[in-house]
Design an enzyme around this catalytic site. Sequence first.
Site, PDB file in Angstrom:
ATOM      1  N   GLY A 125     -16.838   4.485   0.498  1.00 14.51           N
ATOM      2  CA  GLY A 125     -15.489   4.996   0.722  1.00 14.51           C
ATOM      3  C   GLY A 125     -14.471   4.587  -0.324  1.00 14.51           C
ATOM      4  N   GLN A 126     -14.902   3.923  -1.400  1.00 17.33           N
ATOM      5  CA  GLN A 126     -13.971   3.491  -2.443  1.00 17.33           C
ATOM      6  C   GLN A 126     -13.412   4.713  -3.170  1.00 17.33           C
ATOM      7  OE1 GLN A 126     -15.771   1.066  -5.508  1.00 17.33           O
ATOM      8  NE2 GLN A 126     -13.819   0.213  -6.146  1.00 17.33           N
ATOM      9  N   THR A 127     -12.074   4.828  -3.190  1.00 16.22           N
ATOM     10  CA  THR A 127     -11.433   5.971  -3.858  1.00 16.22           C
ATOM     11  C   THR A 127     -10.711   5.566  -5.133  1.00 16.22           C
ATOM     12  OG1 THR A 127      -9.462   5.713  -2.478  1.00 16.22           O
ATOM     13  CG2 THR A 127     -11.132   7.275  -1.702  1.00 16.22           C
ATOM     14  N   VAL A 128     -10.492   4.269  -5.335  1.00 13.07           N
ATOM     15  CA  VAL A 128      -9.879   3.768  -6.563  1.00 13.07           C
ATOM     16  C   VAL A 128     -10.922   2.917  -7.267  1.00 13.07           C
ATOM     17  CG1 VAL A 128      -8.041   2.350  -7.556  1.00 13.07           C
ATOM     18  CG2 VAL A 128      -7.573   3.778  -5.550  1.00 13.07           C
ATOM     19  N   HIS A 168      -8.422  -4.728   1.209  1.00 19.63           N
ATOM     20  CA  HIS A 168      -7.392  -4.292   2.153  1.00 19.63           C
ATOM     21  C   HIS A 168      -7.156  -5.434   3.130  1.00 19.63           C
ATOM     22  CE1 HIS A 168      -7.657   0.172   1.406  1.00 19.63           C
ATOM     23  NE2 HIS A 168      -8.824  -0.196   0.903  1.00 19.63           N
ATOM     24  N   HIS A 215     -10.634  -3.968  -4.812  1.00 16.63           N
ATOM     25  CA  HIS A 215      -9.453  -4.380  -4.062  1.00 16.63           C
ATOM     26  C   HIS A 215      -9.844  -4.680  -2.629  1.00 16.63           C
ATOM     27  CE1 HIS A 215      -9.686   0.022  -3.731  1.00 16.63           C
ATOM     28  NE2 HIS A 215      -9.030  -0.073  -2.578  1.00 16.63           N
ATOM     29  N   GLN A 262     -14.267  -1.810   0.008  1.00 20.64           N
ATOM     30  CA  GLN A 262     -15.126  -0.640  -0.108  1.00 20.64           C
ATOM     31  C   GLN A 262     -15.681  -0.671  -1.535  1.00 20.64           C
ATOM     32  OE1 GLN A 262     -11.611   1.488   1.085  1.00 20.64           O
ATOM     33  NE2 GLN A 262     -12.829   2.692   2.524  1.00 20.64           N
ATOM     34  N   HIS A 295     -11.404   0.351  -8.843  1.00 18.89           N
ATOM     35  CA  HIS A 295     -10.912  -0.993  -9.157  1.00 18.89           C
ATOM     36  C   HIS A 295     -11.097  -1.802  -7.872  1.00 18.89           C
ATOM     37  CE1 HIS A 295      -7.388  -3.370 -11.221  1.00 18.89           C
ATOM     38  NE2 HIS A 295      -8.273  -4.200 -10.665  1.00 18.89           N
ATOM     39  N   ASN A 303       0.833  -1.197   0.000  1.00 19.56           N
ATOM     40  CA  ASN A 303       0.000   0.000   0.000  1.00 19.56           C
ATOM     41  C   ASN A 303       0.868   1.247   0.000  1.00 19.56           C
ATOM     42  OD1 ASN A 303      -1.985   1.974   0.526  1.00 19.56           O
ATOM     43  ND2 ASN A 303      -3.186   0.534   1.714  1.00 19.56           N
TER      44      ASN A 303
END
Length: 172
Positions: A112-115, A121, A119, A106, A117, A50
């Site tokens: 809260g997903q900022t990308v 965590h 993924h 997310q 794609h 990350n």
Amino acid sequence: AVVSTQSTGISSSPPPPAAERTRDMYKFGQHAIRQGSVFWESALSYGFVNIKPVLPGHVLISPRRVEPSFTELTEEETTDLFRGAKLLSSMLKQHYSTTSLTLVIQDGADAGQTVAHVHVHLLPRQPGDFANNDDIYTEIERVDSRRSEIRSEEEREEEAQIYREALKLNIS
């Protein structure tokens, strides 16, 4: 070399389609992840360090195909993603001498997903790392929203190498 697994153990996996990976970069939504930050891959997924970890060992695993929504992954991608998450979780627990991990997806901006794609965590947990255990979710969003605190490429590559070695020990 990146550690690669198939159902039969360690092997080399086929390269992802050209749209998802160039010679030394993986496409991660609107970002590019350098090969040096990737420490594990399978035919359909890859694990990488990350850029802004919340805790030591906070890594990500993502499908190779760029897909923003978890519910739009194929059955094969979903299975592969979670097989990889299980393998990487085991390695992280052993490496960080812990019995607990938080896994987070997310799915969508409201979550809260900022990308853009999918993924997961993976965050190794230690006793007392947060006063209130669920504060980890607020911290993930807080760290994701800040442009500072980005680790250098060298730091990420060093961490990825540590996990490559840990995976070799964990798989064998």
